[in-house]
Write a protein that holds these residues in place. Structure first.
Motif, mmCIF file in Angstrom:
data_model
loop_
_atom_site.group_PDB
_atom_site.id
_atom_site.type_symbol
_atom_site.label_atom_id
_atom_site.label_comp_id
_atom_site.label_asym_id
_atom_site.label_seq_id
_atom_site.Cartn_x
_atom_site.Cartn_y
_atom_site.Cartn_z
ATOM 1 N N VAL A 126 18.087 -68.052 8.836
ATOM 2 C CA VAL A 126 18.583 -69.368 9.242
ATOM 3 C C VAL A 126 20.111 -69.339 9.186
ATOM 4 N N VAL A 127 20.764 -69.670 10.311
ATOM 5 C CA VAL A 127 22.227 -69.704 10.341
ATOM 6 C C VAL A 127 22.767 -71.122 10.429
ATOM 7 N N GLU A 128 21.909 -72.075 10.815
ATOM 8 C CA GLU A 128 22.307 -73.480 10.835
ATOM 9 C C GLU A 128 21.059 -74.339 10.677
ATOM 10 N N TYR A 129 21.200 -75.438 9.949
ATOM 11 C CA TYR A 129 20.085 -76.351 9.692
ATOM 12 C C TYR A 129 20.469 -77.753 10.126
ATOM 13 N N LEU A 130 19.620 -78.374 10.958
ATOM 14 C CA LEU A 130 19.815 -79.751 11.394
ATOM 15 C C LEU A 130 18.635 -80.561 10.882
ATOM 16 N N PRO A 131 18.847 -81.347 9.834
ATOM 17 C CA PRO A 131 17.741 -82.124 9.262
ATOM 18 C C PRO A 131 17.130 -83.048 10.306
ATOM 19 N N PRO A 132 15.844 -83.297 10.236
ATOM 20 C CA PRO A 132 14.989 -82.863 9.135
ATOM 21 C C PRO A 132 14.240 -81.568 9.397
ATOM 22 N N ARG A 133 14.021 -81.127 10.670
ATOM 23 C CA ARG A 133 13.111 -80.001 10.915
ATOM 24 C C ARG A 133 13.599 -79.019 11.973
ATOM 25 N N THR A 134 14.898 -78.871 12.157
ATOM 26 C CA THR A 134 15.407 -77.968 13.190
ATOM 27 C C THR A 134 16.330 -76.926 12.589
ATOM 28 N N VAL A 135 16.164 -75.675 13.035
ATOM 29 C CA VAL A 135 17.019 -74.588 12.578
ATOM 30 C C VAL A 135 17.482 -73.754 13.766
ATOM 31 N N TYR A 136 18.639 -73.130 13.592
ATOM 32 C CA TYR A 136 19.113 -72.114 14.514
ATOM 33 C C TYR A 136 19.003 -70.801 13.766
ATOM 34 N N VAL A 137 18.442 -69.782 14.435
ATOM 35 C CA VAL A 137 18.131 -68.524 13.742
ATOM 36 C C VAL A 137 18.666 -67.318 14.511
#
Length: 72
Positions: free
Chosen positions: A55-66
């Protein structure tokens, strides 16, 4: 869970991640494993199911950039 604590966690792609796709990854977090919607950190990159990612970025509540955790 704060943004910083998600960044750097490892997960596995369960639904292909790529341009024009909303992929899915499973990440071990909060004492269990949870699914997140996923997008590639590098916009043109395609990441197939089964690939170990970070995971390189997290956007709450359920989204990630990988990004892939290991070179292919």
């Amino acid at each position: 869970m704060g943004d910083a604590s998600m960044v750097g966690l490892m997960g596995r792609v369960t639904g292909t991640v790529g341009p024009g796709l909303v992929g899915e990854v499973i990440v071990r977090v909060r004492g269990g494993a949870e699914h997140f919607l996923a997008y590639p950190a590098q916009g043109a990159e395609r990441i197939e199911s089964g690939t170990v990612v970070m995971v390189v970025e997290y956007l709450p509540p359920r989204t990630v950039y990988v990004a892939p955790a290991y070179d292919s």
